[in-house]
Design an enzyme around this catalytic site. Sequence first.
Site: not given
Length: 369
Positions: A35, A133, A162, A218, A262, A309, A311
């Site tokens: 997943k 869940r 689970h 699993r 920054y 930052c 990038d």
Amino acid sequence: MSATVAQIDLHALTNNLAEVRRLVGDGVVVLAVVKANAYGHGAPIVARALARAGTTHFGVTTVGEGVELRQAGIDGKIVILGGIWEEDVSALLKEELTAVIGDLNTAAMLSDRAMASGRIAPVHLKVDTGMTRLGVPPEGASSLARRILELPGAKLEGLLTHFSNAESVTTPETRKQLERFRRALEQVRAAAGEIRWIHSANSAAVLSKPDAHFNMVRPGLMLYGVSPSRELAGRASLVPVMRLVTRVARVRRVPAGTPVGYGSTFVTRRESIIATIAAGYADGYLRALSGRASVLLGGQRAPVVGRVCMDHTMVDATDCGEVSVGQEVVLWGGQDGAFIDVSEVARWAETIPYEMLVGVGRRVPRLAV
Ligand SMILES: *Cc1c(COP(=O)(O)O)cnc(C)c1O
């Protein structure tokens, strides 16, 4: 194309699969959890490599992820571990995906739609033994199983639960969950006969709880070479599959007292070599790593300085020898005998390796090596 690349070591992947098989033994089938784009590693390349290594069952969360696997040429069983939504049912049926069901309404809807298209939908029944869940409460499992048996368009092929603890399954809560699951299993068998696949084990349970293996397991995280916890790391020789690398984009020698990044949250305390590397939080290098993480540069650890930052990230390369533009930087993985584990990076960011791996940005190419 991109300075930041996730290198995917498919030999490591098949090594880890072999470790799962060694731990569970013959007769237990591995449902490989791929997943979330195979935990960020690239679902098509990962699933194909696992299929070549003999994997017949795959687990994903959404029907969309299942369709992607079919498009990648995966013809094994694909189990949709998340919920089924009505609008996804035609794709589910067309691609012959297996639904996980926890209520009668969904099962009946699926059965009707399957009948209408001349099919029979395979389903696994999920029991909620303590996660709160998804799934039917244990006391409702056998009656739901009986009702599913009566549906002409559905075929009950599996029973699962689970665990609520992914790091360690030696907790009393896990033992209780397993007891509830066993009781539900007996009742389902009494009501609906033998069930083909019984499964409960995530990676932690594969590693440490043989009585939770049943006839299917699993594993997710451990396939990618990462242990769910430090305590379990010694149980298998797992090899990390992903090496996340980028490059030095700029190098500057600056005097003491120079602010970096920054908010000027870091100011050099000595004359320093500051290397700007071409990865930031858009690539999955979380902003929470600001001022806390290190990267590998020239086989040495270079601390991240100032804020990460979008990038770019700045690192203090003063102690990394000769540094030049274009040089390889490792965000996690090995370099010249040094190593940074993704779990270590996760701790710096106060999160878990799962989140680091699935967070690797969409623009980062996954390259099989
Ligand atoms: C994600 C997931 C797994 C795999 O868990 P790991 O801890 O990564 O091994 C197994 N089962 C279900 C239902 C899951 O959602």
